[in-house]
Design an enzyme around this catalytic site. Structure first.
Site, PDB file in Angstrom:
ATOM      1  N   TRP A 179       2.342   1.723  -3.427  1.00  0.00           N
ATOM      2  CA  TRP A 179       1.243   2.040  -4.350  1.00  0.00           C
ATOM      3  C   TRP A 179       1.010   3.555  -4.389  1.00  0.00           C
ATOM      4  O   TRP A 179       0.710   4.124  -5.437  1.00  0.00           O
ATOM      5  CB  TRP A 179      -0.033   1.317  -3.908  1.00  0.00           C
ATOM      6  N   HIS A 180       1.188   4.216  -3.222  1.00  0.00           N
ATOM      7  CA  HIS A 180       1.025   5.675  -3.196  1.00  0.00           C
ATOM      8  C   HIS A 180       2.137   6.362  -3.977  1.00  0.00           C
ATOM      9  O   HIS A 180       1.970   7.481  -4.459  1.00  0.00           O
ATOM     10  CB  HIS A 180       1.036   6.202  -1.750  1.00  0.00           C
ATOM     11  N   GLY A 181       3.285   5.724  -4.071  1.00  0.00           N
ATOM     12  CA  GLY A 181       4.419   6.306  -4.774  1.00  0.00           C
ATOM     13  C   GLY A 181       5.706   5.764  -4.202  1.00  0.00           C
ATOM     14  O   GLY A 181       5.708   5.203  -3.102  1.00  0.00           O
ATOM     15  N   MET A 228       0.830  -1.199   0.000  1.00  0.00           N
ATOM     16  CA  MET A 228       0.000   0.000   0.000  1.00  0.00           C
ATOM     17  C   MET A 228       0.872   1.259   0.000  1.00  0.00           C
ATOM     18  O   MET A 228       0.559   2.245  -0.666  1.00  0.00           O
ATOM     19  CB  MET A 228      -0.935   0.015   1.211  1.00  0.00           C
TER      20      MET A 228
END
Lengths: 78, 385
Positions: B320-322, B317
């Site tokens: 996934w945000h960066g 996660m």
């Protein structure tokens, strides 16, 4: 033991609480008896003890939320 | 044009949706007119040039080939290797879009909403693998689901079978009026959250924090609280717009927030914050991982399996945000909090040391609130500047 009793037995074992055998309409997620980890355990037990294959993605918390609902869903999948 | 960012966007959307509302109230099928609205709004969103229109087209074509190809394959065979390969190819554009900026080349793979669209596509492949999607899907069904414009830029992440049920439904006038009422209500809630409360916190508090705080510590502390509240109101406001517009289109997109700041513990928090994302990870990463470990009997220890699952979920996660440091640290932080809570919960189940009662509930909420706010403080990137 009939099918319903067997299912209730499995749920009670996984939830570690016999209350599910008495209150068949109890929302086991809201009651905090089942989390995502225990849900997987339940699915594995259904497969091992009852021979019913429940895909993880099929186990929707809105339609598998009470012992009665679980029995209904399992009957559909049998 | 970024969705829901300007009043012009709302005005155009309002005009385009008027016929949808009239058709809905008359009990007519919304599908055909809605296709027109979708094309018009997508054109509006992606015509600016910075949003990556060509990448979006390329991405969509790739996903269509993968999904349709995999469904055909799955009707005959079911090899795990093919499933993992297809899933990987489906995620590949997202991976590229995260890695390319570090290679100092043009980020041609990226477009507005890629992170969210990828999850919609992979999910179809996973459900096909599980045998829940058996019939071949039409290009219309897939494109309509993947490029559903109300939620294209930042979710909520819907599920294909749920979306399809609403999409095929012909709402009775009474039912549609109810949807419309709820939808408009949500949109106004969105205005309140995003453009009034969120805007005010950011403009009048966060931007003036240098003058308000009287020291380094108080600056960072106040920043932590105010940024957390801003993040909630801004994102919950966006979500209210996205869900509200979905309702008007006759689709009941899932919610993302359920009063996250009254969570009693960190596990409870993840059932209340960015729900469509955390449930996605729960269903498609955590539960599958635990299932695999149990079924193959690779790891027997319950605590170890669930903790490894949490670590996997939250690190994923995070990235996934960066790939920036703050997101990786944010993911690791929540992995740590979840595993720590997991140990505590198991220990407490046995010993029952944590008292219950109203006061303790409030204490739990206050502790969780601080744990969560510190997470957002990390997420903001401020500590790394």
């Amino acid at each position: 033991m009939d099918f319903k009793e067997k299912v209730l037995q499995v749920i009670a074992e996984v939830c570690e609480d016999d209350v599910v055998k008495e209150e068949n309409n109890l929302d086991i997620f809201e009651a905090g008896l089942l989390d995502s980890f225990a849900t997987v355990e339940l699915i594995v037990q259904f497969e091992e003890q009852l021979g019913i294959n429940v895909p993880i993605t099929e186990f929707d918390r809105d339609t598998w939320n009470t012992p009665n609902a679980i029995i209904d869903r399992l009957n559909e999948l049998k | 044009m970024t969705p829901y960012s300007s009043f012009l966007f709302f005005i155009i959307l309002g005009i385009l949706l008027l016929p949808t509302m009239i058709l809905g109230i008359m009990g007519k099928h919304l599908r055909y007119y809605n296709v027109f609205v979708s094309i018009a709004v997508l054109a509006l969103i992606f015509s600016g040039g910075d949003e990556g229109f060509y990448s979006l087209v390329l991405f969509t074509v790739l996903q269509l080939i993968l999904i349709k190809g995999y469904i055909s394959y799955r009707q005959k065979k079911n090899s795990s290797l093919v499933f993992y390969l297809m899933s990987f190819l489906s995620i590949l554009p997202l991976i590229l879009s995260k890695i390319l900026p570090f290679l100092a080349v043009d980020n041609w793979a990226s477009f507005l909403g890629i992170s969210y669209l990828t999850f919609r596509a992979v999910q179809i492949i996973i459900e096909t693998r599980d045998g829940l999607i058996k019939q071949q899907l039409s290009i219309y069904q897939l494109v309509n689901f993947m490029l559903f414009y109300p939620t294209i830029s930042s979710g909520p992440i819907d599920r294909f079978r749920r979306f399809q049920k609403d999409e095929e439904k012909r709402w009775a006038p009474e039912e549609y009026k109810e949807l419309l009422y709820k939808g408009i209500n949500k949109i106004f809630l969105g205005f309140l959250y995003k453009f009034i409360i969120g805007y005010a916190i950011n403009t009048y508090f966060i931007m003036n924090l240098e003058h308000i705080a009287d020291g380094r510590f108080s600056y960072h502390l106040l920043y932590m609280y105010s940024y957390s509240l801003y993040l909630f109101f801004d994102f919950a406001g966006y979500t209210a717009f996205a869900v509200g517009v979905s309702y008007i289109m006759g689709i009941r997109s899932p919610e993302n927030f359920n009063m996250p700041f009254i969570s009693r513990n960190i596990k409870d928090f993840w059932n209340r914050w960015h729900m469509s994302l955390s449930f996605w990870f729960r269903d498609y990463v955590f539960m599958r991982f635990v299932f695999l470990m149990k079924k193959k009997k690779w790891i027997q220890n319950k605590m170890l399996v669930s903790n490894l699952g949490y670590i996997l979920l939250f690190l994923l996660m995070g990235v996934w945000h960066g790939l920036a440091i703050q997101y990786i640290v944010y993911g690791a932080y929540h992995a740590l909090m979840m595993t720590a809570f997991n140990f505590f919960e198991t220990w407490n189940k046995k010993h029952k040391r944590w008292p219950t009662g109203n006061i303790m509930t409030i204490v739990s909420i206050v502790i969780t609130f601080h744990v969560v706010c510190f997470g957002f403080y990390l997420f903001s990137g401020r500590p790394f500047q």
